[in-house]
Design a protein around this motif. Structure first.
Motif, PDB file in Angstrom:
ATOM      1  N   ASP A  41       0.830  -1.202   0.000  1.00  0.00           N
ATOM      2  CA  ASP A  41       0.000   0.000   0.000  1.00  0.00           C
ATOM      3  C   ASP A  41       0.869   1.258   0.000  1.00  0.00           C
ATOM      4  N   ASN A  42       1.992   1.207   0.698  1.00  0.00           N
ATOM      5  CA  ASN A  42       2.894   2.349   0.763  1.00  0.00           C
ATOM      6  C   ASN A  42       3.497   2.645  -0.612  1.00  0.00           C
ATOM      7  N   THR A  43       3.926   1.624  -1.333  1.00  0.00           N
ATOM      8  CA  THR A  43       4.491   1.808  -2.676  1.00  0.00           C
ATOM      9  C   THR A  43       3.443   2.368  -3.628  1.00  0.00           C
ATOM     10  N   VAL A  44       2.218   1.845  -3.568  1.00  0.00           N
ATOM     11  CA  VAL A  44       1.133   2.341  -4.410  1.00  0.00           C
ATOM     12  C   VAL A  44       0.893   3.823  -4.132  1.00  0.00           C
ATOM     13  N   LYS A  45       0.832   4.199  -2.866  1.00  0.00           N
ATOM     14  CA  LYS A  45       0.592   5.602  -2.494  1.00  0.00           C
ATOM     15  C   LYS A  45       1.737   6.490  -2.978  1.00  0.00           C
ATOM     16  N   GLU A  46       2.977   6.030  -2.827  1.00  0.00           N
ATOM     17  CA  GLU A  46       4.124   6.823  -3.282  1.00  0.00           C
ATOM     18  C   GLU A  46       4.056   7.068  -4.788  1.00  0.00           C
ATOM     19  N   ILE A  47       3.741   6.036  -5.563  1.00  0.00           N
ATOM     20  CA  ILE A  47       3.655   6.186  -7.019  1.00  0.00           C
ATOM     21  C   ILE A  47       2.513   7.122  -7.393  1.00  0.00           C
ATOM     22  N   GLU A  48       1.333   6.900  -6.817  1.00  0.00           N
ATOM     23  CA  GLU A  48       0.179   7.727  -7.159  1.00  0.00           C
ATOM     24  C   GLU A  48       0.394   9.181  -6.779  1.00  0.00           C
ATOM     25  N   ASP A  49       0.936   9.430  -5.585  1.00  0.00           N
ATOM     26  CA  ASP A  49       1.222  10.809  -5.169  1.00  0.00           C
ATOM     27  C   ASP A  49       2.233  11.459  -6.098  1.00  0.00           C
ATOM     28  N   HIS A  50       3.286  10.724  -6.430  1.00  0.00           N
ATOM     29  CA  HIS A  50       4.337  11.289  -7.271  1.00  0.00           C
ATOM     30  C   HIS A  50       3.814  11.618  -8.666  1.00  0.00           C
ATOM     31  N   LEU A  51       3.013  10.723  -9.242  1.00  0.00           N
ATOM     32  CA  LEU A  51       2.444  10.986 -10.565  1.00  0.00           C
ATOM     33  C   LEU A  51       1.524  12.204 -10.539  1.00  0.00           C
ATOM     34  N   PHE A  52       0.870  12.432  -9.428  1.00  0.00           N
ATOM     35  CA  PHE A  52      -0.011  13.584  -9.287  1.00  0.00           C
ATOM     36  C   PHE A  52       0.781  14.890  -9.192  1.00  0.00           C
ATOM     37  N   LEU A  53       2.027  14.809  -8.714  1.00  0.00           N
ATOM     38  CA  LEU A  53       2.821  16.007  -8.418  1.00  0.00           C
ATOM     39  C   LEU A  53       3.855  16.368  -9.478  1.00  0.00           C
ATOM     40  N   ILE A  54       3.954  15.569 -10.544  1.00  0.00           N
ATOM     41  CA  ILE A  54       4.950  15.848 -11.582  1.00  0.00           C
ATOM     42  C   ILE A  54       4.263  16.177 -12.898  1.00  0.00           C
ATOM     43  N   ASP A  55       5.034  16.658 -13.851  1.00  0.00           N
ATOM     44  CA  ASP A  55       4.515  16.928 -15.190  1.00  0.00           C
ATOM     45  C   ASP A  55       4.544  15.625 -15.982  1.00  0.00           C
ATOM     46  N   CYS A  56       3.418  14.933 -16.027  1.00  0.00           N
ATOM     47  CA  CYS A  56       3.341  13.617 -16.670  1.00  0.00           C
ATOM     48  C   CYS A  56       3.527  13.686 -18.181  1.00  0.00           C
ATOM     49  N   SER A  57       3.366  14.857 -18.770  1.00  0.00           N
ATOM     50  CA  SER A  57       3.537  14.971 -20.222  1.00  0.00           C
ATOM     51  C   SER A  57       4.993  14.769 -20.636  1.00  0.00           C
ATOM     52  N   LYS A  58       5.907  14.867 -19.689  1.00  0.00           N
ATOM     53  CA  LYS A  58       7.332  14.696 -19.983  1.00  0.00           C
ATOM     54  C   LYS A  58       7.828  13.276 -19.731  1.00  0.00           C
ATOM     55  N   LEU A  59       6.931  12.378 -19.324  1.00  0.00           N
ATOM     56  CA  LEU A  59       7.334  11.006 -19.016  1.00  0.00           C
ATOM     57  C   LEU A  59       7.469  10.174 -20.280  1.00  0.00           C
ATOM     58  N   GLU A  60       8.414   9.255 -20.242  1.00  0.00           N
ATOM     59  CA  GLU A  60       8.557   8.261 -21.305  1.00  0.00           C
ATOM     60  C   GLU A  60       7.436   7.230 -21.149  1.00  0.00           C
ATOM     61  N   LYS A  61       7.191   6.448 -22.181  1.00  0.00           N
ATOM     62  CA  LYS A  61       6.173   5.386 -22.115  1.00  0.00           C
ATOM     63  C   LYS A  61       6.619   4.256 -21.191  1.00  0.00           C
ATOM     64  N   SER A  62       7.934   4.092 -21.037  1.00  0.00           N
ATOM     65  CA  SER A  62       8.502   3.048 -20.201  1.00  0.00           C
ATOM     66  C   SER A  62       9.695   3.635 -19.451  1.00  0.00           C
ATOM     67  N   MET A  63       9.748   3.400 -18.158  1.00  0.00           N
ATOM     68  CA  MET A  63      10.868   3.916 -17.363  1.00  0.00           C
ATOM     69  C   MET A  63      11.039   3.084 -16.102  1.00  0.00           C
ATOM     70  N   LYS A  64      12.213   3.223 -15.492  1.00  0.00           N
ATOM     71  CA  LYS A  64      12.486   2.524 -14.247  1.00  0.00           C
ATOM     72  C   LYS A  64      11.838   3.283 -13.090  1.00  0.00           C
ATOM     73  N   TYR A  65      11.499   2.539 -12.047  1.00  0.00           N
ATOM     74  CA  TYR A  65      10.889   3.101 -10.849  1.00  0.00           C
ATOM     75  C   TYR A  65      11.738   4.239 -10.274  1.00  0.00           C
ATOM     76  N   ASP A  66      13.035   4.017 -10.138  1.00  0.00           N
ATOM     77  CA  ASP A  66      13.919   5.040  -9.569  1.00  0.00           C
ATOM     78  C   ASP A  66      13.952   6.302 -10.421  1.00  0.00           C
ATOM     79  N   THR A  67      13.900   6.150 -11.737  1.00  0.00           N
ATOM     80  CA  THR A  67      13.885   7.305 -12.645  1.00  0.00           C
ATOM     81  C   THR A  67      12.585   8.087 -12.476  1.00  0.00           C
ATOM     82  N   LEU A  68      11.479   7.368 -12.399  1.00  0.00           N
ATOM     83  CA  LEU A  68      10.183   8.026 -12.180  1.00  0.00           C
ATOM     84  C   LEU A  68      10.182   8.800 -10.877  1.00  0.00           C
ATOM     85  N   MET A  69      10.630   8.162  -9.813  1.00  0.00           N
ATOM     86  CA  MET A  69      10.586   8.802  -8.497  1.00  0.00           C
ATOM     87  C   MET A  69      11.572   9.966  -8.380  1.00  0.00           C
TER      88      MET A  69
END
Length: 92
Positions: A49-77
């Motif tokens: 649940d903690n990992t899910v919350k971290e990913i969802e919060d982070h995606l909400f707080l970044i500019d998702c239009s600049k994300l690649e279609k595929s990336m590593k977890y550490d790069t995303l975070m």
């Protein structure tokens, strides 16, 4: 570690590739090497649940239009946040 699905004590920490829908619902991304749990008894692989919350919060707080279609977890975070925290999360 206890499996959240079958309650066996054979669950182990691992990493998996997951697919996540972006907050605006327009697209999904592949996230490689995501921290996960895998149960040897029931075969279930899942994120805590903690990992899910971290990913969802982070995606909400970044500019998702600049994300690649595929990336590593550490790069995303490591992607820079537009806000310091999720001010819309009232669960705290």
């Amino acid at each position: 570690m206890i499996c959240q699905w079958c309650e066996s004590d054979t669950a182990r920490e691992t990493s998996n590739t997951v697919y996540w829908e972006l907050p605006d619902g327009t697209n999904a991304i592949e996230i490689k090497d995501t921290p996960s749990i895998h149960c040897l008894e029931c075969g279930m692989s899942y994120q805590t649940d903690n990992t899910v919350k971290e990913i969802e919060d982070h995606l909400f707080l970044i500019d998702c239009s600049k994300l690649e279609k595929s990336m590593k977890y550490d790069t995303l975070m490591a992607a820079p946040r537009l806000l310091k925290r999720n001010y819309f999360d009232f669960s705290k």
